[in-house]
Motif scaffolding. Structure first.
Motif, PDB file in Angstrom:
ATOM      1  N   HIS A  38       0.869  -1.183   0.000  1.00 58.19           N
ATOM      2  CA  HIS A  38       0.000   0.000   0.000  1.00 58.19           C
ATOM      3  C   HIS A  38       0.899   1.224   0.000  1.00 58.19           C
ATOM      4  O   HIS A  38       2.090   1.124   0.316  1.00 58.19           O
ATOM      5  CB  HIS A  38      -0.976  -0.010   1.177  1.00 58.19           C
ATOM      6  N   ASP A  56       5.659   5.020   5.006  1.00 57.73           N
ATOM      7  CA  ASP A  56       6.638   4.082   5.569  1.00 57.73           C
ATOM      8  C   ASP A  56       6.835   2.858   4.677  1.00 57.73           C
ATOM      9  O   ASP A  56       7.679   2.007   4.952  1.00 57.73           O
ATOM     10  CB  ASP A  56       6.243   3.658   6.992  1.00 57.73           C
ATOM     11  N   HIS A  57       6.027   2.757   3.608  1.00 60.11           N
ATOM     12  CA  HIS A  57       6.150   1.626   2.676  1.00 60.11           C
ATOM     13  C   HIS A  57       6.650   2.056   1.297  1.00 60.11           C
ATOM     14  O   HIS A  57       7.157   1.241   0.544  1.00 60.11           O
ATOM     15  CB  HIS A  57       4.792   0.915   2.529  1.00 60.11           C
ATOM     16  N   ASP A 117       0.194  -3.862   6.391  1.00 59.20           N
ATOM     17  CA  ASP A 117      -0.320  -3.376   7.676  1.00 59.20           C
ATOM     18  C   ASP A 117      -1.739  -3.853   7.935  1.00 59.20           C
ATOM     19  O   ASP A 117      -2.426  -3.352   8.818  1.00 59.20           O
ATOM     20  CB  ASP A 117      -0.263  -1.844   7.739  1.00 59.20           C
ATOM     21  N   HIS A 140       5.444  -4.639   9.649  1.00 65.72           N
ATOM     22  CA  HIS A 140       6.298  -4.213  10.763  1.00 65.72           C
ATOM     23  C   HIS A 140       6.391  -5.357  11.760  1.00 65.72           C
ATOM     24  O   HIS A 140       5.402  -6.043  12.014  1.00 65.72           O
ATOM     25  CB  HIS A 140       5.712  -2.983  11.467  1.00 65.72           C
TER      26      HIS A 140
HETATM   27 ZN   LIG Z   1       3.284   0.648   7.754  1.00 57.85          ZN
END
Ligand SMILES: [Zn+2]
Length: 306
Positions: A67, A71-72, A163, A205
């Motif tokens: 997605h 952070d990705h 996530d 994560h």
């Molecule tokens: Zn994430």
């Protein structure tokens, strides 16, 4: 993680909460990386991908995103520059990336950043992709991100969950007052995941894990708790976003926090809908509940992620 046996062509670089994990799939004819971490961590991401456990001199064919949150996808642009690889994103994310919709992508809106990049391929739920000589079925996993996909390999019963499912929970979900579809979608995604035969989960994560059924149960419990109390939801989302900002900036002056939550749109929006507090009181509520949870610490007037 050391106890989990992966197919030899799969390697997971475990990262942290600012950068997602990176999954490398090394095939005979192609090498694919799934998720690229946060923009501030690009040098480390590039070093890991190039390392002996990584590509070790081989080319990178494709970068895939579960997605498009910061952070990705924060390393996407740099990785594409370094390797000339194609970037593949979930179908519903493609128009957001093309328009660089910083609100829906939770960039400026949540005080996060990413370098803009070009989408070369869209990934569709229901389709099967061969990456690293393994078949990956893309499955729609809306909730935390309404465009998200997870990737499932039936042969080895591996789920790359992004996530949508962690060992303990999942990425924060927008409360119904902000997005009425998000929570029902989260529940439907968990139901869908529960129908899969999974041996190993590689989350976005944290360490890969094998206790799939208990993790799902924890995720359902969390969902029920959120459904029962939308304000708790909203507070949770803001705490996650603020912790992320502290990890990103490394520190913040406690005295700057009221002006910060007044300036950044997600705090303003959520405050107006859920809390109606003066900025200083909102800042204090968030800070105190993060401190109680052990997520932040204070050194004099300086605030840091714990
Ligand atoms: Zn994430």
């Amino acid at each position: 993680m050391t106890h989990i046996a992966f197919p030899k062509q799969l390697h997971v670089f475990i990262r942290d909460w600012l950068s997602s994990n990176n999954v490398l799939l090394r095939g005979r004819d192609d090498n694919v990386v799934i998720d690229s971490g946060y923009v501030n961590h690009v040098p480390l991401t590039l070093a890991l991908i190039a390392s002996r456990q990584g590509l070790d001199g081989a080319p990178l064919t494709k970068l895939v995103n579960t997605h498009c949150h910061s952070d990705h996808m924060g390393g996407n642009a740099a990785i594409a520059r370094a390797y000339g690889c194609t970037i593949a994103v979930p179908e519903s994310d493609a128009p957001l990336i093309e328009a660089w919709d910083t609100k829906t992508l939770l960039l400026e809106y949540a005080d996060q950043s990413a370098d803009r990049f070009v989408v070369g391929e869209v990934l569709c739920a229901g389709d099967t992709y061969v990456w690293g000589d393994l078949e990956w079925r893309a499955l729609a996993a809306p909730g935390h991100d309404m465009a998200a996909l997870v990737f499932y390999n039936p042969e080895h019963r591996i789920l790359i969950s992004g996530d949508a499912l962690w060992q303990n929970g999942y990425g924060f979900v927008m409360p119904p007052e902000i997005d009425p579809a998000a929570m029902p979608a989260t529940r439907a995604t968990l139901d869908m995941l529960a129908s899969l035969d999974v041996r190993i989960v590689i989350p976005g994560h944290g360490e890969p894990f094998t206790d799939f059924a208990p993790a799902l149960e924890r995720a359902f419990d969390r969902t029920a708790a959120f459904e029962a109390d939308p304000r708790r939801f909203a507070r949770h989302a803001l705490k996650v976003v603020l912790t992320f900002a502290l990890l990103d900036r490394r520190q913040m002056l406690l005295s700057d926090l009221p002006a910060y939550v007044e300036r950044i749109e997600i705090y303003r929006d959520f405050n107006a809908r859920f809390f109606q507090l003066p900025p200083a009181a909102l800042a204090q509520m968030l800070f105190e509940s993060l401190e109680r949870a052990g997520a932040v610490r204070r050194d004099g007037g300086v605030l840091m992620a714990a």
